[in-house]
Each structure stands twice: as structure tokens, then as C-alpha cells.
Design a protein around this motif. Structure first.
Motif: not given
Ligand SMILES: Cc1cc2nc3c(=O)[nH]c(=O)nc-3n(C[C@H](O)[C@H](O)[C@H](O)COP(=O)(O)OP(=O)(O)OC[C@H]3O[C@@H](n4cnc5c(N)ncnc54)[C@H](O)[C@@H]3O)c2cc1C
Length: 267
Positions: A6, A8, A38, A61, A91-92, A119, A124-127, A222
Motif C-alpha cells: 500500500c 500513499k 512505502d 487510494m 472526505g475519508s 504516512a 496517524t499510523a492507523q491505516v 473522525t
């Protein structure tokens, strides 16, 4: 081994400036790059493919201009690139982003998913971990080395604050990777030629079996209530002059800040 990396596309942070009036990033004219972590994810995918065979698919994405990042991935030698691009994704937040990516990765099929540790813009390191949760597979974060891979499991080193942790997970799994993992390669000549003409597969929301309630604004719990530049609590000061003058100025500054006491001779 079917590997999905993945990526970004992010603004080159060495070029980003803040608008002091609005406290927002000035993005105009700022070049875009592949998120640096990445590139390590792509490189590890290519290295694992060289060892075990299979394929490396790179997915992103974002808006149509992300195609340039995907073409860069092609020039590094990946097999296929997929762009997820649809107004319905606008808006994601990280939850909706990961939901959309997970649906596409399920469609592609995978043994291993590789993400950057974070990223450099959203940070956030969440994805990565969220993709793993949507797909119900184990995830291992901050990976600095892939040690062993078998048909059923992967053993890796995790970079911790004070050392390393060796962990094994069953496959399929998702890893988020740090820079220490490898040295990303440069584009190859033949791959660069191919990257210019290779079609970029583009998928929208239709066909991805996505619940509209989970994507875009609707799927994003969020809310950003305020964005601001934090006030600096301390300031830097440059000392000029010869080394002796700088040392004397430093001692005077430390003394006036009551960090050291005594006369210049004692100091
Ligand atoms: C309320 C809200 C609204 C938002 N609206 C928008 C918007 O309209 N447009 C917009 O561009 N952003 C928007 N964002 C930002 C967007 O949600 C994040 O940029 C995105 O979810 C990635 O999060 P991150 O940057 O923290 O990535 P991290 O979680 O730090 O990234 C970790 C890793 O996940 C992978 N990854 C992250 N993002 C992507 C991606 N897009 N494609 C493929 N892999 C990826 C990469 O491997 C990356 O290294 C919004 C955020 C919020 C909170």
C-alpha cells in the motif's frame, strides 16, 4: 507469494510551508512523492518475490494524480498497480480509507500486505493495522527485518524503543515497515520504459462490494474540530564570533538563565 504493498502519495515535507494566517499547509507548487516508508514496503515486496516467486501489486487510494506515484512503483519493477479513485471516497478518514483499501485487497487476493509504518503527512499510523482488522488477519508493526518465511508463517524483527522483538505470525498477515528494513532500489531502465505505457487499473466504489455507510464522509467518524500550529515554548539562539567568544557568550547565557553559577574562571 502474492504480495500487496500500500502506498500513499504525500507532499514532500522538506518543501512544505505553513500559511501563518490560516494555519494550513500551503500545498500549491509542492512536489508530491511516494511516502518514504512505502518505498521500503515496495522494496521488501520485490525482495520476497525474488526469493519465493509470486507477484507484487501496489495499491493506492487517492485523486487521479496519484497515477504518477503508481507509475513510479512500476518503474521499480512491481507487477501491477491499482488506483482506487472515486468521488464517493472523498472526505475519508483513516477508518474509511482502510475499509476501502481492505475491500480492494480482498479482491486482488493476498498472502502478505506491506504498509509503511506511517504516512509523513497524516502521521496517524492507523491505516495499516485497520486494514488488517477489516480483513481479520494478524498485523505486525515497525518491522525492521524479515527473518523467515514459510508457507504458513512469517518471522520478523520489530523495532522497539530499547531494542528488537522477534515475532512470528501466521500467513496471511500485514506488516508495517520502518526504514531500517532495506535500501529501496532505483528505477530500472526496462521497468521505466514499461512504466510509461503500462495501464493503471482504476477501481471506483462500484464493484468493490462496499457498504456506502463505511466509505467517504459517511464512513468517517473522525471530526477535525481545530487545526493550529503549536506555540513554541522555547527558542533557539545562535552564538556568533570566535570559538572563545562563543564559549564566553554561552557561559554568560547559562549563568543568566541560572543553569550554572560561579565566576567565569570557575566555569
Ligand atoms: C475527518 C477527515 C477527513 C479527511 N478527508 C480527506 C480528504 O477529503 N482527502 C484526503 O486526501 N484526505 C483526507 N483525510 C486524510 C485521510 O484520512 C488520511 O490521509 C488517510 O486516511 C491516511 O491516514 P494517514 O495519513 O494518517 O496514514 P497512516 O495511517 O499514517 O499510513 C500508514 C500506511 O498506510 C498506507 N496508506 C495510508 N493511506 C493510504 C492511501 N490513501 N492509499 C494507500 N495506502 C495508504 C501506507 O502504506 C502508509 O505508509 C481526512 C482525514 C480526516 C480525519
Amino acid at each position: 507469494m502474492n504480495i500487496v504493498a500500500c502506498i500513499k502519495q504525500v507532499p514532500d515535507t522538506s518543501e512544505v510551508k505553513i500559511d501563518r494566517e490560516t494555519n494550513t499547509l500551503i500545498r500549491e507548487g509542492v512536489p508530491s512523492i511516494i511516502n518514504p516508508f512505502d518505498l521500503n514496503a515496495i522494496e521488501e515486496g520485490l525482495l520476497l518475490k525474488e526469493r519465493f516467486g509470486g507477484s507484487v501489486t501496489v495499491i493506492s487510494m487517492g485523486p487521479p494524480q496519484v497515477e504518477s506515484a503508481l507509475r513510479e512503483a512500476l518503474s521499480l519493477g512491481v507487477d501491477r498497480v491499482v488506483l482506487l479513485c472515486d468521488r464517493a471516497f472523498a472526505g475519508s478518514d483513516t477508518l474509511a480509507t482502510s475499509c476501502t483499501l481492505a475491500a480492494a485487497i480482498r479482491e486482488i487476493g493476498f498472502d502478505l500486505i506491506l504498509c509503511g509504518k506511517q504516512a509523513i503527512d497524516g502521521d496517524t499510523a492507523q491505516v495499516g493495522p485497520e486494514i488488517a482488522e477489516w480483513l481479520d488477519v494478524p498485523h505486525l508493526t515497525y518491522i525492521s527485518a524479515v527473518e523467515e518465511v514459510s508457507d504458513r508463517s512469517i518471522t520478523v524483527s520489530r523495532l522497539l524503543e530499547g531494542g528488537y522483538e522477534r515475532v512470528r505470525a501466521s500467513l496471511p498477515a500485514l506488516l508495517t515497515v520502518v526504514k531500517e528494513l532495506n535500501e529501496p532500489r532505483l528505477p530500472g531502465y526496462r521497468a521505466s520504459l514499461r512504466a510509461k505505457t503500462e495501464p493503471v487499473t482504476t477501481w471506483g466504489a462500484a464493484g468493490l462490494n462496499l457498504d456506502p455507510a463505511n466509505i467517504g464522509m459517511k464512513g468517517s467518524p473522525t471530526k477535525v474540530t481545530r487545526s493550529f500550529v503549536p506555540e513554541l515554548g522555547r527558542q533557539g539562539q545562535f552564538l556568533a564570533g570566535s570559538p572563545e567568544e562563543q564559549a564566553a557568550a554561552l557561559i554568560a547565557a547559562l549563568r543568566s538563565a541560572r543553569i550554572v553559577h560561579g565566576s567565569a574562571k570557575e566555569s
